[in-house]
Design an enzyme around this catalytic site. Structure first.
Site, PDB file in Angstrom:
ATOM      1  N   HIS A 397      46.305 -27.607  -5.472  1.00 26.97           N
ATOM      2  CA  HIS A 397      46.034 -29.039  -5.290  1.00 26.97           C
ATOM      3  C   HIS A 397      44.754 -29.311  -4.509  1.00 26.97           C
ATOM      4  O   HIS A 397      44.287 -30.451  -4.450  1.00 26.97           O
ATOM      5  CB  HIS A 397      47.223 -29.717  -4.601  1.00 26.97           C
ATOM      6  CG  HIS A 397      47.517 -31.086  -5.143  1.00 26.97           C
ATOM      7  ND1 HIS A 397      46.542 -31.930  -5.630  1.00 26.97           N
ATOM      8  CD2 HIS A 397      48.694 -31.763  -5.288  1.00 26.97           C
ATOM      9  CE1 HIS A 397      47.084 -33.049  -6.037  1.00 26.97           C
ATOM     10  NE2 HIS A 397      48.396 -32.972  -5.848  1.00 26.97           N
ATOM     11  N   ASP A 401      43.566 -31.896  -9.534  1.00 27.17           N
ATOM     12  CA  ASP A 401      44.383 -33.086  -9.335  1.00 27.17           C
ATOM     13  C   ASP A 401      45.538 -33.097 -10.323  1.00 27.17           C
ATOM     14  O   ASP A 401      45.473 -32.512 -11.412  1.00 27.17           O
ATOM     15  CB  ASP A 401      43.536 -34.349  -9.524  1.00 27.17           C
ATOM     16  CG  ASP A 401      42.447 -34.482  -8.462  1.00 27.17           C
ATOM     17  OD1 ASP A 401      42.688 -34.014  -7.334  1.00 27.17           O
ATOM     18  OD2 ASP A 401      41.382 -35.028  -8.775  1.00 27.17           O
TER      19      ASP A 401
END
Length: 424
Positions: A397, A401
């Protein structure tokens, strides 16, 4: 007589230390020149060390599972004549690492695991052992009943006898019926055992711990209709069986390679120390493979340049080489994206751990058949049996995204559900 100290050489990978995963000798053994000494594991491969001299082993450094530095003494060998000035040791104390002078237990297998003494106390007499215990003198039974009980693995001392105190066939039948009704113990108790985590297993543990510790994972799962793909796959196998067998995996890899150019952040590696993300133009696909020694990840180089049959052959070659230990060290590094599949074991969904320093890992899951509403060709819907598969992806992450990961999987879904797009 003199002593020759064999020091762990630099294997040419820029490493500082290596792990001893197997000894082929023990103190007191007479070894020939070029004879095997030990197997040591680096970050990339397991290498067999060979003796440059003939002689008798007098000292060895460490035990299986120990790590020793490059240049440290591995083995001290007593030889005829003068020792090599560059390697000779005038006394055992000259070795830069502690050297074990007592005779260790010999290690016979490439990846040995020492068998410890049982930790738990012996099971109490009331627990049934796999083999029947010898009946006591108080148990009365005919030879035929005794023989039948022995064949069935039943301890006659546990069978309730008849009114006259003798165990008959009917009493044995009642005992069997009672235990078959769910009253038997759930299983057999085993002794506890402690297994030393060494070699490949330790390497896997360290890599997985580093991945989960340093990477904020998130996972996304999508359901994909693979009915048409499975039909096309069966037709191709029937028409071109001489080329080998196509599994689902070459189609999934082809879909990955077709979708990646629009989502370059998926096919990347993140150097978190330098703060640099490298997006790769070529897809060097890691293939998570279960082997007797643990999980290995051989690499399909330039997967984007291969067709379905070439991918199938390379998958088979790399998996076989990884399992039998013949895979080259260069085929175990440099991946930019990894696929992991449990094959027939499947699973409804997985949340795979990222192969650091990559930023994504993809996992196809088991195909199941389920009823679905599908277009009937007249503007309505009909109920039909379809083959469905969940596709999982885990991403870093810090770099990827959630929207990008979901969009990438949706692009793969479009290709997989219309397999003709994969064949053009």
């Amino acid at each position: 007589m003199s002593r020759y100290t064999f020091r762990l050489p630099d294997i040419g990978e820029g490493i500082a230390e290596a792990e001893i995963v197997a000894w082929h000798i023990k103190i007191g053994d007479v070894i020939a020149e070029d004879g095997p000494l030990a197997d040591v594991m680096t970050d990339k491969a397991t290498v067999e060390m060979e003796s440059p001299v003939a002689g008798r082993v007098v000292e060895i450094a460490g035990e299986v599972g120990d790590r020793i530095a490059i240049g440290s003494a591995l083995v001290v060998i007593e030889i005829e004549g003068d020792g090599d000035g560059a390697q000779a040791a005038s006394a055992p104390a000259a070795a830069p690492v502690p050297v074990k002078a007592e005779t260790p237990k010999p290690v016979a297998t490439p990846e040995p695991v020492a068998t410890p003494e049982p930790v738990a106390a012996p099971p109490p007499p009331s627990v049934a052992a796999p083999a029947p215990a010898a009946p006591t003198a108080r148990v009365l039974a005919s030879p035929a009943v005794r023989a039948r009980a022995q064949d069935l693995g039943i301890d006659l001392a546990k069978v309730q006898p008849g009114p006259e105190g003798r165990v008959r066939h009917g009493d044995l039948d009642q005992y069997i019926a009672y235990n078959a009704g769910g009253f038997a113990p759930a299983g057999v108790k085993r002794a506890d055992e402690a297994i030393k985590v060494i070699g490949m297993r330790r390497r896997i543990a360290e890599n997985m711990a580093a991945s989960k510790r340093n990477i904020p994972h998130f996972s996304y799962v999508e359901e994909i209709d693979v009915t048409e793909l499975e039909r096309v796959r069966a037709e191709l196998n029937a028409a071109h069986g001489n080329r080998g067998k196509l599994t689902l995996l070459p189609f999934v890899i082809t879909a990955i390679c077709r979708a990646v150019p629009d989502f370059p952040m998926i096919n990347a590696r993140y150097d978190d120390e330098a703060g640099v993300v490298t997006r790769y133009g070529a897809v060097h696909l890691g293939l998570a493979t279960q082997t007797p020694g643990g999980l290995m990840v051989p690499v399909i180089r330039d997967a984007q340049d291969r067709n379905l049959w070439q991918l199938a052959r390379e998958i088979g070659r790399l998996a076989e080489a990884a399992r039998d230990g013949s895979i080259a060290a260069g085929e175990m590094s440099g991946s930019t994206l990894t696929v992991t599949s449990l094959g027939p074991l499947g699973g409804i969904a997985t949340t795979p751990v990222i192969n650091r320093p990559e930023v994504a890992i993809i996992g196809p899951n088991r195909i199941i058949e389920r009823p679905m509403f599908v277009p009937d060709g007249h503007g309505g819907e009909r109920l039909a049996k379809r083959k469905l598969m969940n596709l999982s992806i885990s991403c870093d992450h810090r770099v990827v995204d959630g929207w990008d990961a979901a969009s990438f999987v949706q692009a793969m879904r479009k290709l997989i559900e219309a397999p003709s797009l994969l064949l053009v």
